[in-house]
Design an enzyme around this catalytic site. Sequence first.
Site, PDB file in Angstrom:
ATOM      1  N   LYS A  21      33.000  33.399  39.351  1.00 55.89           N
ATOM      2  CA  LYS A  21      33.684  34.087  38.253  1.00 55.89           C
ATOM      3  C   LYS A  21      35.193  34.088  38.446  1.00 55.89           C
ATOM      4  CE  LYS A  21      32.855  38.622  37.403  1.00 55.89           C
ATOM      5  NZ  LYS A  21      33.778  39.663  36.912  1.00 55.89           N
ATOM      6  N   SER A  22      35.643  34.378  39.670  1.00 56.01           N
ATOM      7  CA  SER A  22      37.075  34.422  39.937  1.00 56.01           C
ATOM      8  C   SER A  22      37.725  33.077  39.639  1.00 56.01           C
ATOM      9  CB  SER A  22      37.341  34.797  41.392  1.00 56.01           C
ATOM     10  OG  SER A  22      36.872  36.088  41.684  1.00 56.01           O
ATOM     11  N   ARG A 122      39.857  51.836  33.165  1.00 56.71           N
ATOM     12  CA  ARG A 122      40.208  51.350  34.508  1.00 56.71           C
ATOM     13  C   ARG A 122      41.715  51.387  34.724  1.00 56.71           C
ATOM     14  NH1 ARG A 122      36.714  46.086  35.897  1.00 56.71           N
ATOM     15  NH2 ARG A 122      37.631  46.481  37.931  1.00 56.71           N
ATOM     16  N   GLN A 169      43.514  40.751  42.803  1.00 55.86           N
ATOM     17  CA  GLN A 169      43.909  40.809  41.402  1.00 55.86           C
ATOM     18  C   GLN A 169      45.386  41.147  41.260  1.00 55.86           C
ATOM     19  OE1 GLN A 169      41.253  43.439  39.301  1.00 55.86           O
ATOM     20  NE2 GLN A 169      39.453  42.228  39.771  1.00 55.86           N
ATOM     21  N   ASP A 315      33.240  42.751  46.432  1.00 55.58           N
ATOM     22  CA  ASP A 315      32.352  42.704  45.271  1.00 55.58           C
ATOM     23  C   ASP A 315      30.875  42.677  45.643  1.00 55.58           C
ATOM     24  OD1 ASP A 315      34.223  42.850  43.248  1.00 55.58           O
ATOM     25  OD2 ASP A 315      34.511  40.693  43.138  1.00 55.58           O
ATOM     26  N   ARG A 346      31.685  52.464  42.251  1.00 56.37           N
ATOM     27  CA  ARG A 346      30.488  51.865  42.846  1.00 56.37           C
ATOM     28  C   ARG A 346      29.945  52.674  44.020  1.00 56.37           C
ATOM     29  NH1 ARG A 346      32.041  45.429  41.988  1.00 56.37           N
ATOM     30  NH2 ARG A 346      31.224  45.380  39.856  1.00 56.37           N
TER      31      ARG A 346
END
Length: 433
Positions: A21-22, A122, A169, A315, A346
């Site tokens: 995904k990244s 977020r 990120q 993750d 999480r």
Amino acid sequence: MKFVVQPGGQLTGEHRVPGDKSMSHRAVMLGSLAEGTTEVTGFLEGEDALRTIAAFRQMGVAIDGPEAGSLTITGVGLHGLAAPQQALDLGNAGTGMRLFAGILAGQTFNSELIGDASLMQRPMGRVINPLSKMGARIESLSEGRPPLVISGGQDLQGIHYDLPIASAQVKSCVLLAGLYAKGRTSITEPAPTRDHTERMLGGFGYDVDSTNGVIGLDGGGRLVGTSIDIPADVSSAAFLLVGASIAPGSDVLLKHVGMNPTRVGVLNILTLMGADISVLNPREIGGEPVADLQVRYAPLHGIDIPEDEVPLAIDEFPALFIAAACASGTTILRGASELRVKESDRIAAMAEGLSTLGIKNEPTSDGIVIEGGQLGGGSVNTFHDHRIAMAFAVAGLRASAAIEVLDCDHVATSFPGFAELISSAGLKLDAHR
């Protein structure tokens, strides 16, 4: 959608999970900003990455596909984007929003970033702060929550930024803004984080250097179209790695998995817990290390997770928490406050679900203590988080009764076809609308 998982079973066979995904996000971003054509294979056709494609199409980039994981991007160059006619809706993609903020801060036009209900809660202050230091003008709600309204036409200046917390990120956001800044932009990170942005910038012909934990680039260069083969996502492979490790009789071969050294924390942690994982046929594809992974059942034991592994597995912790629940003894996680600000909190979400299934645990501000035991059945809330949903689905392999996993629609953001693939491997899963 909800998953209903019957107890027991084992995972077997040869499988290839969807693309990383990244890297899928970054391939579309850099390909769009490059001069010339970029061919992408192995692209993750999940909701998050598709939102990135849609956003660049709104800004005038021609992108053909995806078809069977292949894309053709006709890049417009760093200064060729057109002003979008409406807000760019990134859905559930936190990576997308943070990286887009860096790119859009350097444009001549105004833009607005929005997302779904989860993304709009977020915190984006962690990217707004360094971008503001570079000269960007970004408006947000309290605590940096979206929408992000970004003013165009700002003259960005290169800065040196010490990351307050290890975050790929934020690092990537600042580097992408640095493409548009005058002078040099550099970053010091407190611990290594995934380096896909730096590697991929190099693949597009942009010089990035990394020395003694300082990553830097000079503004004013250009990106040149290229070909990118995206490996299978180790974050998605993690659910099968854990499932095969906890279910007696399991033997799974996972093909073409990305083995970037900034992403292999899940393998290191599982190995420390006693997992039986073999790395086969290691190779390099397009500057990224890749291998096949064979994992067989092995009794796991609890560990004190080394803090230097935490950023390398950030993750994968929902899956690792299930491994800890099935291990003998106690597993302790510290230094993982980043988990509090993912698609869900999480730590809290996993703690609640583990408690529902009868596993003793004690969440802390930056981690959790999990006592291994017998997983029971019950109904688990996912808090709209794809990785929470997949983690509790895998828990069914060692549960004593059925597990109902609520609100699983978001699984498609990172692992389209999860239910079908893991059912074919042996998990007794039914998806219900």
